[in-house]
Design an enzyme around this catalytic site. Sequence first.
Site, mmCIF file in Angstrom:
data_model
loop_
_atom_site.group_PDB
_atom_site.id
_atom_site.type_symbol
_atom_site.label_atom_id
_atom_site.label_comp_id
_atom_site.label_asym_id
_atom_site.label_seq_id
_atom_site.Cartn_x
_atom_site.Cartn_y
_atom_site.Cartn_z
ATOM 1 N N HIS A 16 0.832 -1.213 0.000
ATOM 2 C CA HIS A 16 0.000 0.000 0.000
ATOM 3 C C HIS A 16 0.866 1.263 0.000
ATOM 4 O O HIS A 16 0.547 2.247 -0.668
ATOM 5 C CB HIS A 16 -0.935 0.004 1.216
ATOM 6 C CG HIS A 16 -2.040 -1.012 1.094
ATOM 7 N ND1 HIS A 16 -3.363 -0.745 1.354
ATOM 8 C CD2 HIS A 16 -2.020 -2.313 0.706
ATOM 9 C CE1 HIS A 16 -4.099 -1.826 1.151
ATOM 10 N NE2 HIS A 16 -3.295 -2.798 0.766
ATOM 11 N N ASP A 118 -6.411 5.157 3.287
ATOM 12 C CA ASP A 118 -6.475 3.744 2.911
ATOM 13 C C ASP A 118 -7.853 3.148 3.230
ATOM 14 O O ASP A 118 -8.489 3.509 4.221
ATOM 15 C CB ASP A 118 -5.404 2.974 3.696
ATOM 16 C CG ASP A 118 -4.987 1.706 2.997
ATOM 17 O OD1 ASP A 118 -3.870 1.676 2.466
ATOM 18 O OD2 ASP A 118 -5.790 0.750 2.979
ATOM 19 N N GLU A 369 1.957 -3.729 -12.792
ATOM 20 C CA GLU A 369 3.346 -3.473 -13.204
ATOM 21 C C GLU A 369 3.713 -4.429 -14.359
ATOM 22 O O GLU A 369 4.378 -4.033 -15.314
ATOM 23 C CB GLU A 369 4.304 -3.652 -12.021
ATOM 24 C CG GLU A 369 4.183 -2.512 -11.004
ATOM 25 C CD GLU A 369 4.676 -2.876 -9.603
ATOM 26 O OE1 GLU A 369 5.407 -3.872 -9.457
ATOM 27 O OE2 GLU A 369 4.326 -2.159 -8.639
HETATM 28 O O1 LIG Z 1 10.968 -7.940 -3.910
HETATM 29 C C1 LIG Z 1 10.033 -7.173 -4.124
HETATM 30 C C2 LIG Z 1 8.708 -7.467 -3.758
HETATM 31 C C3 LIG Z 1 7.725 -6.568 -4.056
HETATM 32 N N1 LIG Z 1 8.022 -5.392 -4.682
HETATM 33 C C4 LIG Z 1 6.955 -4.391 -4.934
HETATM 34 O O2 LIG Z 1 6.017 -4.468 -3.872
HETATM 35 C C5 LIG Z 1 4.712 -4.282 -4.359
HETATM 36 C C6 LIG Z 1 3.887 -5.492 -3.970
HETATM 37 O O3 LIG Z 1 2.530 -5.217 -4.151
HETATM 38 P P1 LIG Z 1 1.485 -6.310 -4.639
HETATM 39 O O4 LIG Z 1 1.952 -6.958 -5.841
HETATM 40 O O5 LIG Z 1 0.149 -5.638 -4.768
HETATM 41 O O6 LIG Z 1 1.496 -7.402 -3.529
HETATM 42 P P2 LIG Z 1 1.257 -7.367 -1.933
HETATM 43 O O7 LIG Z 1 2.380 -6.709 -1.298
HETATM 44 O O8 LIG Z 1 0.956 -8.751 -1.545
HETATM 45 O O9 LIG Z 1 -0.066 -6.435 -1.827
HETATM 46 C C7 LIG Z 1 -1.225 -6.434 -1.026
HETATM 47 O O10 LIG Z 1 -1.904 -5.233 -1.384
HETATM 48 C C8 LIG Z 1 -2.326 -5.157 -2.747
HETATM 49 C C9 LIG Z 1 -2.961 -3.801 -2.959
HETATM 50 O O11 LIG Z 1 -4.104 -3.651 -2.175
HETATM 51 C C10 LIG Z 1 -3.299 -6.292 -3.075
HETATM 52 O O12 LIG Z 1 -3.659 -6.249 -4.444
HETATM 53 C C11 LIG Z 1 -2.642 -7.607 -2.745
HETATM 54 O O13 LIG Z 1 -3.548 -8.665 -2.998
HETATM 55 C C12 LIG Z 1 -2.184 -7.620 -1.283
HETATM 56 O O14 LIG Z 1 -1.543 -8.831 -0.965
HETATM 57 C C13 LIG Z 1 4.830 -4.102 -5.866
HETATM 58 O O15 LIG Z 1 4.802 -2.730 -6.161
HETATM 59 C C14 LIG Z 1 6.202 -4.669 -6.199
HETATM 60 O O16 LIG Z 1 6.813 -4.025 -7.294
HETATM 61 C C15 LIG Z 1 9.310 -5.097 -5.050
HETATM 62 O O17 LIG Z 1 9.583 -4.033 -5.629
HETATM 63 N N2 LIG Z 1 10.271 -6.009 -4.771
#
Ligand SMILES: O=c1ccn([C@@H]2O[C@H](COP(=O)(O)OP(=O)(O)O[C@H]3O[C@H](CO)[C@@H](O)[C@H](O)[C@H]3O)[C@@H](O)[C@H]2O)c(=O)[nH]1
Length: 477
Positions: A16, A118, A369
Amino acid sequence: MVKLQVFFFPLMTHGHMIPFLDMAKLFASRGVHSTIITTPLNAPAFAKGVQKSNDLGFEMSVKILEFPKVDGLPEHCENADQVTCPAMLPIFFVATKLLKDQLEQLLEEYRPNCLVADFFFPWATDSAAKFNIPRLVFHGSNYFASCAGEQVRLHRPFENLINDSDEFFVPNFPHKVKLCLSQIPPYERAEGDTEFAKMLNEAESQLRSHGVIMNSFYELEPEYVDHYRNVLNRRAWHIGPLSLCNRSLEEKAERGKQAAINADDCLKWLDSKSVNSVLFVCFGSFTKFPSEQLHEIAMGLEASGQQFIWVVGKGRNDKETEDWMPEGFEERMTGKGLIIRGWAPQVMILDHGAIGGFVTHCGWNSTLEGIAAGVPMVTWPSFAEQFYNEKLITDVLRIGVGVGAKEWVAGTGGGNIKRDAVETAVRSIIVGEEAKERRNRCKGLKEMAKRAVEEGGSSYSDLNALIQELSLYPTSI
Ligand SMILES: O=c1ccn([C@@H]2O[C@H](COP(=O)(O)OP(=O)(O)O[C@H]3O[C@H](CO)[C@@H](O)[C@H](O)[C@H]3O)[C@@H](O)[C@H]2O)c(=O)[nH]1
């Protein structure tokens, strides 16, 4: 003319905080003074982004709220990514509720023109209303999943299903979308008695809010933008893909936490590979797989014969050890597979031409992404709204192949997926005629995404409309 001032208040979790920072930067680049509200230990994650925006002449700042002390959380835990088991999450949410008074003091003092808070802070609608400040909701998801979740909650199509594998169609929906019982989030099945279901009900405060900001773009899911606005009667503005506001390599490399790999080394490794030949395997900021599952992934990747970058390691498996690693795996994979232990510069990697497929848990940031980078996906959802996102990818946009995950499990990528399923899915995303067709569809979406955020594009225009509307809102001072 007085500058519009908007406060952004993300849930403290990287999935988030990352899109919130992008959103605040985007608003600032359009002449708004953006202020991010967070807690002391989360503030460093915003510092560079804010500094860079200031260097470019845009107005951005950070305001700090003290994280409330509650029993049951590890020491110094101010971020949901740090909770050590799913049962701790409700305690974390209780702590965030205690931020209310501090938030209200800030609102009273600064009287911003708008509070973007949020989805997980349903109470923020009333806080903003006290000072006649419009509150916008951001939940980080998309129109498709929001519509699907709402229709499932409203019509309860699962009522007569018995077995986990029993299937149903999402009712009253533009496309025929089929899921099975075990893929439905438990908070949508419950009668409102779980902590999360209660939170979701409270989150209906979004209906009383000024509206919702979506990290999406019209051309990606037009039927669902219309469904959300016209059938569900929600006010919404789509301003994404937010990740595209990071234009320089440096911005992409520094997004989120400190990367566990040097950006130049990573790019050098990718530069040595041919176009569309490498898989990027990463399951977001939250998912922790059991060791047995990591072992199956390793075996499946090796058997597929494909090259890969796999993000795994520190704190990303249940035992914090590498007992999942098949003997001699890393040595055998030298030159062919790169393991990143910790945080990866995901957007930088996805944007590299060598990446030909993305194995993802279907978190919405990662999904979008991947779309913005034009990369086809192997879908491996495990919790939150990820099973809906998977359907958008595989059935509606037809840019992905499912690995066969069927079980909603909070936080720990469940599903017990075997190596053969991993091998088949990853091979089919890189090799063959269907892979080529999928890749072409991805290229089309990538172009659409780029156009959406350019001047005159659908997201650019929606953001203009929103800023215009906020500037006409009766001032709260
Ligand atoms: O090694 C890593 C791991 C993650 N990311 C970034 O971290 C974010 C991860 O976000 P997301 O892919 O949405 O996963 P979650 O962190 O699991 O996000 C939670 O929040 C999101 C937005 O509400 C929901 O869609 C998901 O289901 C929920 O698990 C992205 O921008 C990625 O690019 C990195 O840059 N490097």
